[in-house]
Write a protein that holds these residues in place. Structure first.
Motif, short mmCIF file in Angstrom:
data_model
loop_
_atom_site.label_atom_id
_atom_site.label_comp_id
_atom_site.label_asym_id
_atom_site.label_seq_id
_atom_site.Cartn_x
_atom_site.Cartn_y
_atom_site.Cartn_z
N SER A 53 6.03 6.56 1.22
CA SER A 53 7.33 6.08 0.73
C SER A 53 8.38 6.38 1.80
N LEU A 54 9.31 5.46 1.99
CA LEU A 54 10.33 5.65 3.04
C LEU A 54 11.46 6.58 2.62
N THR A 55 11.49 6.90 1.33
CA THR A 55 12.62 7.67 0.78
C THR A 55 12.91 8.93 1.58
N TYR A 78 4.59 -5.91 5.86
CA TYR A 78 5.21 -4.65 5.41
C TYR A 78 6.73 -4.71 5.60
N ASN A 80 8.72 -7.30 5.84
CA ASN A 80 9.36 -8.23 4.89
C ASN A 80 9.46 -7.63 3.49
N GLU A 81 8.42 -6.89 3.10
CA GLU A 81 8.43 -6.29 1.76
C GLU A 81 9.40 -5.11 1.64
N HIS A 82 9.72 -4.46 2.77
CA HIS A 82 10.56 -3.26 2.71
C HIS A 82 11.88 -3.45 3.46
N GLU A 84 14.99 -4.38 2.76
CA GLU A 84 16.25 -3.79 2.27
C GLU A 84 16.30 -2.30 2.54
N GLU A 85 15.17 -1.63 2.28
CA GLU A 85 15.11 -0.18 2.50
C GLU A 85 15.22 0.14 3.98
N LEU A 86 14.56 -0.66 4.81
CA LEU A 86 14.60 -0.42 6.25
C LEU A 86 16.02 -0.58 6.80
N LYS A 89 18.00 2.55 6.99
CA LYS A 89 17.50 3.65 7.84
C LYS A 89 17.98 3.48 9.27
#
Ligand SMILES: Cc1cc2nc3c(=O)[nH]c(=O)nc-3n(C[C@H](O)[C@H](O)[C@H](O)COP(=O)(O)O)c2cc1C
Length: 173
Positions: A53-55, A78, A80-82, A84-86, A89
């Motif tokens: 998890s990137l959290t 990966y 594309n799926e993440h 927003e979270e990326l 960061k």
């Protein structure tokens, strides 16, 4: 010590280097980069492991290599799926690419990641390439021979790896 409240407890100075590789160049780069970065650094192969998890990470470095003009699907899916979270960061990007034309090589780098992530990234680098004829299949060998590439070589750029590490360390908040 200053702590940015945006970051979850424990994420301070934690870096994930998530890489895709076929014959090991991109992995070598991840392992050369890791000791040059501050704090707690984890390297993970997206081909072999489930990414964590990137959290808990403040910084994420994504690296892959180019085949037939494109980065590995595992990495682009990966990302594309993440996405927003990326975008929340500190991000660094690198590719291994053997294309000889610098303009084509630069385009491969730009095209490897979504525009928003490319623009958001602190550093984006082409870190050289390697050819391992002993590991390639016949089709791959023929493809390279048609381009005039006939021998194994290692041409990873320490300068580009150092630049990536320097940029990621220098721009720390
Ligand atoms: C079959 C084959 C096709 C390749 N196609 C490209 C390409 O289209 N563009 C490019 O820049 N590099 C290309 N390369 C070079 C690779 O990106 C380079 O060998 C890289 O170091 C491989 O990294 P890896 O071992 O982490 O997978 C190709 C290499 C092989 C073996």
């Amino acid at each position: 010590m200053f702590r940015n409240h945006e970051y979850q407890e424990g994420s301070w100075m934690k870096t994930l280097i998530l890489y895709a590789t076929k014959y090991g160049s991109s992995e070598k780069v991840a392992h050369r980069l890791a000791p040059k970065l501050p704090g707690d650094v984890q390297t993970v192969s997206i081909m072999k492991e489930t990414p964590p998890s990137l959290t808990s990470y403040e910084t994420v470095i994504l690296g892959g290599s180019i085949y037939m003009g494109a980065i590995q699907k595992q990495l682009s899916n990966y990302v594309n799926e993440h996405l927003e979270e990326l975008l929340e960061k500190r991000v660094g990007l690198y590719i291994c690419a053997g294309e000889q034309d610098p303009e084509v090589r630069s385009k491969e780098l730009v095209d490897s990641f979504p525009k928003s992530l490319y623009e958001h990234a602190i550093v984006k680098e082409i870190v050289g390439h390697e050819y391992h004829f002993d590991k390639m299949n016949l089709v791959e060998k023929l493809m390279l021979r048609m381009k005039g590439i006939k021998k194994s070589c290692s041409a990873l750029s320490d300068e580009s790896i150092d630049h990536t590490a320097h940029m990621m360390a220098e721009t720390r908040r």
